[in-house]
Design an enzyme around this catalytic site. Structure first.
Site, PDB file in Angstrom:
ATOM      1  N   GLU A 254       1.129  -1.250  -0.370  1.00 13.71           N
ATOM      2  CA  GLU A 254      -0.124   0.048   0.277  1.00 13.71           C
ATOM      3  C   GLU A 254       0.992   1.036   0.003  1.00 13.71           C
ATOM      4  O   GLU A 254       1.690   1.281   1.110  1.00 13.71           O
ATOM      5  CB  GLU A 254      -1.095  -0.232   1.235  1.00 13.71           C
ATOM      6  CG  GLU A 254      -2.020   0.749   1.137  1.00 13.71           C
ATOM      7  CD  GLU A 254      -3.174   0.852   2.243  1.00 13.71           C
ATOM      8  OE1 GLU A 254      -2.817  -0.132   2.966  1.00 13.71           O
ATOM      9  OE2 GLU A 254      -3.526   2.540   2.551  1.00 13.71           O
TER      10      GLU A 254
ATOM     11  N   LYS B  36      -8.146  -0.747  11.030  1.00 14.35           N
ATOM     12  CA  LYS B  36      -7.142  -0.705   9.959  1.00 14.35           C
ATOM     13  C   LYS B  36      -5.641   0.112   9.454  1.00 14.35           C
ATOM     14  O   LYS B  36      -4.652  -0.600   9.562  1.00 14.35           O
ATOM     15  CB  LYS B  36      -8.357  -0.732   8.747  1.00 14.35           C
ATOM     16  CG  LYS B  36      -7.483  -1.133   7.341  1.00 14.35           C
ATOM     17  CD  LYS B  36      -6.524  -0.355   6.472  1.00 14.35           C
ATOM     18  CE  LYS B  36      -6.406  -1.068   5.237  1.00 14.35           C
ATOM     19  NZ  LYS B  36      -5.463  -0.206   4.491  1.00 14.35           N
TER      20      LYS B  36
ATOM     21  N   ASP C  27       3.100 -14.381  12.035  1.00 18.98           N
ATOM     22  CA  ASP C  27       2.312 -14.793  11.586  1.00 18.98           C
ATOM     23  C   ASP C  27       1.675 -13.929  11.643  1.00 18.98           C
ATOM     24  O   ASP C  27       0.563 -13.731  12.900  1.00 18.98           O
ATOM     25  CB  ASP C  27       1.841 -16.353  12.453  1.00 18.98           C
ATOM     26  CG  ASP C  27       0.408 -16.850  11.873  1.00 18.98           C
ATOM     27  OD1 ASP C  27      -0.314 -15.986  11.304  1.00 18.98           O
ATOM     28  OD2 ASP C  27      -0.091 -17.581  12.830  1.00 18.98           O
TER      29      ASP C  27
ATOM     30  N   HIS D  80      -1.776  10.769   0.019  1.00 17.09           N
ATOM     31  CA  HIS D  80      -1.971   9.920  -1.114  1.00 17.09           C
ATOM     32  C   HIS D  80      -1.933  10.063  -2.361  1.00 17.09           C
ATOM     33  O   HIS D  80      -1.840   9.277  -3.185  1.00 17.09           O
ATOM     34  CB  HIS D  80      -3.258   9.346  -0.569  1.00 17.09           C
ATOM     35  CG  HIS D  80      -3.283   8.378   0.860  1.00 17.09           C
ATOM     36  ND1 HIS D  80      -4.447   7.269   0.633  1.00 17.09           N
ATOM     37  CD2 HIS D  80      -2.668   8.925   1.789  1.00 17.09           C
ATOM     38  CE1 HIS D  80      -4.169   6.753   2.303  1.00 17.09           C
ATOM     39  NE2 HIS D  80      -2.982   7.960   2.692  1.00 17.09           N
TER      40      HIS D  80
HETATM   41  P1  NDP Z   1       7.813 -23.802  16.334  1.00 14.48           P
HETATM   42  O1  NDP Z   1       6.902 -24.767  16.208  1.00 14.48           O
HETATM   43  O2  NDP Z   1       9.161 -23.809  15.305  1.00 14.48           O
HETATM   44  O3  NDP Z   1       8.481 -23.764  17.745  1.00 14.48           O
HETATM   45  C1  NDP Z   1       9.338 -23.157  18.415  1.00 14.48           C
HETATM   46  C2  NDP Z   1      10.906 -23.633  18.396  1.00 14.48           C
HETATM   47  O4  NDP Z   1      11.720 -22.767  18.433  1.00 14.48           O
HETATM   48  C3  NDP Z   1      11.183 -24.689  19.057  1.00 14.48           C
HETATM   49  O5  NDP Z   1      11.486 -26.054  18.627  1.00 14.48           O
HETATM   50  C4  NDP Z   1      12.092 -24.281  19.988  1.00 14.48           C
HETATM   51  O6  NDP Z   1      12.796 -25.488  20.417  1.00 14.48           O
HETATM   52  C5  NDP Z   1      12.620 -22.996  19.056  1.00 14.48           C
HETATM   53  N1  NDP Z   1      13.420 -22.196  20.039  1.00 14.48           N
HETATM   54  C6  NDP Z   1      14.836 -22.015  20.163  1.00 14.48           C
HETATM   55  N2  NDP Z   1      14.586 -20.697  21.063  1.00 14.48           N
HETATM   56  C7  NDP Z   1      14.186 -20.424  21.729  1.00 14.48           C
HETATM   57  C8  NDP Z   1      13.335 -19.352  22.725  1.00 14.48           C
HETATM   58  N3  NDP Z   1      14.685 -19.124  22.961  1.00 14.48           N
HETATM   59  N4  NDP Z   1      12.463 -19.954  23.085  1.00 14.48           N
HETATM   60  C9  NDP Z   1      11.474 -20.455  22.706  1.00 14.48           C
HETATM   61  N5  NDP Z   1      12.227 -21.397  21.466  1.00 14.48           N
HETATM   62  C10 NDP Z   1      12.895 -21.559  21.364  1.00 14.48           C
HETATM   63  O7  NDP Z   1       6.857 -22.474  16.823  1.00 14.48           O
HETATM   64  P2  NDP Z   1       6.220 -21.893  17.829  1.00 14.48           P
HETATM   65  O8  NDP Z   1       5.004 -22.914  18.821  1.00 14.48           O
HETATM   66  O9  NDP Z   1       6.343 -20.878  18.295  1.00 14.48           O
HETATM   67  O10 NDP Z   1       4.148 -22.079  16.435  1.00 14.48           O
HETATM   68  C11 NDP Z   1       4.424 -20.867  15.508  1.00 14.48           C
HETATM   69  C12 NDP Z   1       3.796 -21.606  14.738  1.00 14.48           C
HETATM   70  O11 NDP Z   1       2.856 -21.885  14.679  1.00 14.48           O
HETATM   71  C13 NDP Z   1       4.175 -20.276  13.301  1.00 14.48           C
HETATM   72  O12 NDP Z   1       4.462 -20.551  12.081  1.00 14.48           O
HETATM   73  C14 NDP Z   1       2.169 -20.549  12.960  1.00 14.48           C
HETATM   74  O13 NDP Z   1       1.803 -19.459  12.186  1.00 14.48           O
HETATM   75  C15 NDP Z   1       1.605 -21.984  13.697  1.00 14.48           C
HETATM   76  N6  NDP Z   1       0.482 -21.975  13.378  1.00 14.48           N
HETATM   77  C16 NDP Z   1      -0.536 -20.934  14.605  1.00 14.48           C
HETATM   78  C17 NDP Z   1      -2.454 -21.272  14.951  1.00 14.48           C
HETATM   79  C18 NDP Z   1      -2.576 -20.319  15.121  1.00 14.48           C
HETATM   80  O14 NDP Z   1      -2.295 -19.318  15.338  1.00 14.48           O
HETATM   81  N7  NDP Z   1      -3.983 -20.974  15.521  1.00 14.48           N
HETATM   82  C19 NDP Z   1      -1.856 -22.429  14.644  1.00 14.48           C
HETATM   83  C20 NDP Z   1      -0.618 -23.553  14.659  1.00 14.48           C
HETATM   84  C21 NDP Z   1       0.215 -22.885  14.208  1.00 14.48           C
HETATM   85  P3  NDP Z   1      12.639 -26.625  21.428  1.00 14.48           P
HETATM   86  O15 NDP Z   1      11.481 -27.435  20.468  1.00 14.48           O
HETATM   87  O16 NDP Z   1      14.474 -27.144  21.821  1.00 14.48           O
HETATM   88  O17 NDP Z   1      11.447 -25.887  21.956  1.00 14.48           O
END
Ligand code: NDP
Length: 403
Positions: A73, A244, A260, A357
């Site tokens: 935009e 918005k 996200d 704009h």
């Molecule tokens: P991930 O599944 O990628 O989990 C976070 C990862 O980051 C883990 O593997 C964790 O490792 C690692 N990590 C490394 N360093 C850190 C730190 N300092 N703190 C925290 N984690 C760390 O992502 P999320 O669980 O965050 O989920 C986000 C994703 O889920 C986005 O892509 C989103 O689009 C999607 N999503 C969204 C939904 C919604 O909004 N309703 C529903 C379902 C999915 P370790 O495993 O060792 O802990």
């Protein structure tokens, strides 16, 4: 109807697409790309590019930032920078954020009382079950921290699990945790209908404030900005547009940082309706000789997880912003949202939103109608002076320039 599309080879997919649509195979072949994104989404075809620009002048908690923004935009980045500059002159934004995410277990039962009793009594056991499902989060100092139970109706309950997901947004972590708790509850003959993260992240709020001397803006303009924000509090039609404008800024940085934006959008709008009526997320008040802006919204953005790690541009953008942690990122994003809001309100209550704009609109229109880079400067000048900025005039101006 295309069946089994995902099972086809790439060439077969393109052929099938060409067959089902009016698009030539050669055009589709040219459009199709091979990239890392093939592993990221299903039925990958190509990348879709969006422009990225840099907002400047932003100061948050005493630190100056350049802020990459991804948006299609025109005028969003100019307005964010302008709003940020007005606030920078007055000392910058103050912001703070906290981050606890929430997962839900939704339960229906004709007799909720024993379930409520069980969950309350077994709180520490259920928290242990949740943490055992993703122990690394607890090892980082995060993990499941609390649990509450809410009675939604006479027969419906929500068990809310509160999790510190540290640097991650935590959707997947929380979903694993609530699913583990669900399994545990099922052993107690408690039927859980759903176990899933809630995007109404009202424990992951970021608050941002700023103060601008009224005489910097002009008393009349400051009063009108405050009035404009009042309308957004009382009328959902106005509130939707007010918000918005805020999300113009917020989404652009959320995207630039690889986060996200659907999660942020849904959380922001749900929070805007928390009082039972959809309202503006920000307020502006004249207090003494200051215009005081304030906004609070859920901003559970992350610096790790999701696709951030494989998105080299997002990594570079985080570096450009010198972001050290997710809370800081949320604070910068909230400040850009409020800066955007200030610039939009100032324009609406003074010269009107269109005048700023116009040049950008003219430029987009001319590009759409084939103006070349060399023609653009002259063409824009002519189009903004035309009676109307529309397709017909844009085409005519390009024609005239080519004579
Ligand atoms: P991930 O599944 O990628 O989990 C976070 C990862 O980051 C883990 O593997 C964790 O490792 C690692 N990590 C490394 N360093 C850190 C730190 N300092 N703190 C925290 N984690 C760390 O992502 P999320 O669980 O965050 O989920 C986000 C994703 O889920 C986005 O892509 C989103 O689009 C999607 N999503 C969204 C939904 C919604 O909004 N309703 C529903 C379902 C999915 P370790 O495993 O060792 O802990």
């Amino acid at each position: 109807m295309i069946e089994g599309y995902h099972k086809l080879t790439r060439q077969q997919q393109l052929e099938q697409l060409a067959q089902e649509t009016d698009v030539d195979l050669s055009e589709l072949t040219e459009l199709a790309m091979d990239s890392i994104h093939q592993q990221q989404i299903e039925n990958y075809l190509t990348d879709f590019n969006l422009p990225e620009g840099i907002a400047v002048n932003l100061v948050v908690n005493g630190q100056a930032y350049v802020v990459p923004m991804v948006t299609e935009e025109p005028s969003v980045i100019a307005a964010a920078s302008y709003g940020a500059k007005m606030v920078q002159r007055a000392g910058g934004f103050s912001a703070n954020s906290r981050r606890i995410m929430l997962g839900q277990l939704l339960i229906s039962s004709a007799q909720p009382a024993p379930i409520i009793d069980y969950v309350k009594k077994q709180k520490s056991h259920l928290l242990k079950v949740a943490n055992a499902a993703h122990p690394s989060m607890q090892a980082r100092g995060g993990g499941a921290k609390n649990l509450r139970i809410r009675q939604l109706t006479a027969t419906k309950l929500s068990v809310d699990l509160m999790v510190d997901t540290r640097e991650a947004m935590g959707a997947n972590t929380i979903n694993s945790m609530v699913e583990a708790v669900k399994k545990d509850l099922v052993t107690q003959q408690i039927d859980v209908d759903m176990a899933i993260l809630s995007n109404l992240a009202d424990q992951a709020l970021t608050e941002v404030t700023c103060q601008i001397p009224v005489n910097q803006l002009g008393v009349e303009v400051a009063k009108k900005i405050s009035l404009a924000s009042d309308y957004a509090q009382i009328d959902p039609y106005r509130a939707a547009t007010h918000n918005k404008g805020i999300m113009n800024g917020i989404d652009a940085v959320v995207m630039a940082s690889g986060n996200d934006w659907r999660a942020i959008e849904s959380g922001a709008h749900a929070y805007a309706a928390q009082n039972g009526q959809y309202q503006g997320l920000s307020t502006w008040d004249v207090v003494g000789d200051q215009l005081v802006g304030r906004m609070e919204l859920p901003l559970p953005v992350a610096t790790v997880g999701g696709s951030i790690g494989i998105n080299t541009q997002a990594q570079l953008n985080l570096k450009l912003m010198q972001i050290k942690n997710a809370k800081q990122l949320a604070e910068v994003i909230a400040a850009i949202g409020l800066a955007q809001n200030l610039a939009a309100l100032r324009a609406i209550v003074s010269e009107g939103i269109q005048s700023g704009h116009m040049r950008l609109q003219a430029k987009s229109l001319l590009i759409e109608h084939g103006a070349t880079q060399a023609e653009l400067g002259d063409a824009v000048n002519r189009l903004v002076q035309a009676e109307r900025i529309d397709a017909k005039n844009a085409q005519q101006i390009i024609k005239q320039l080519r004579k």
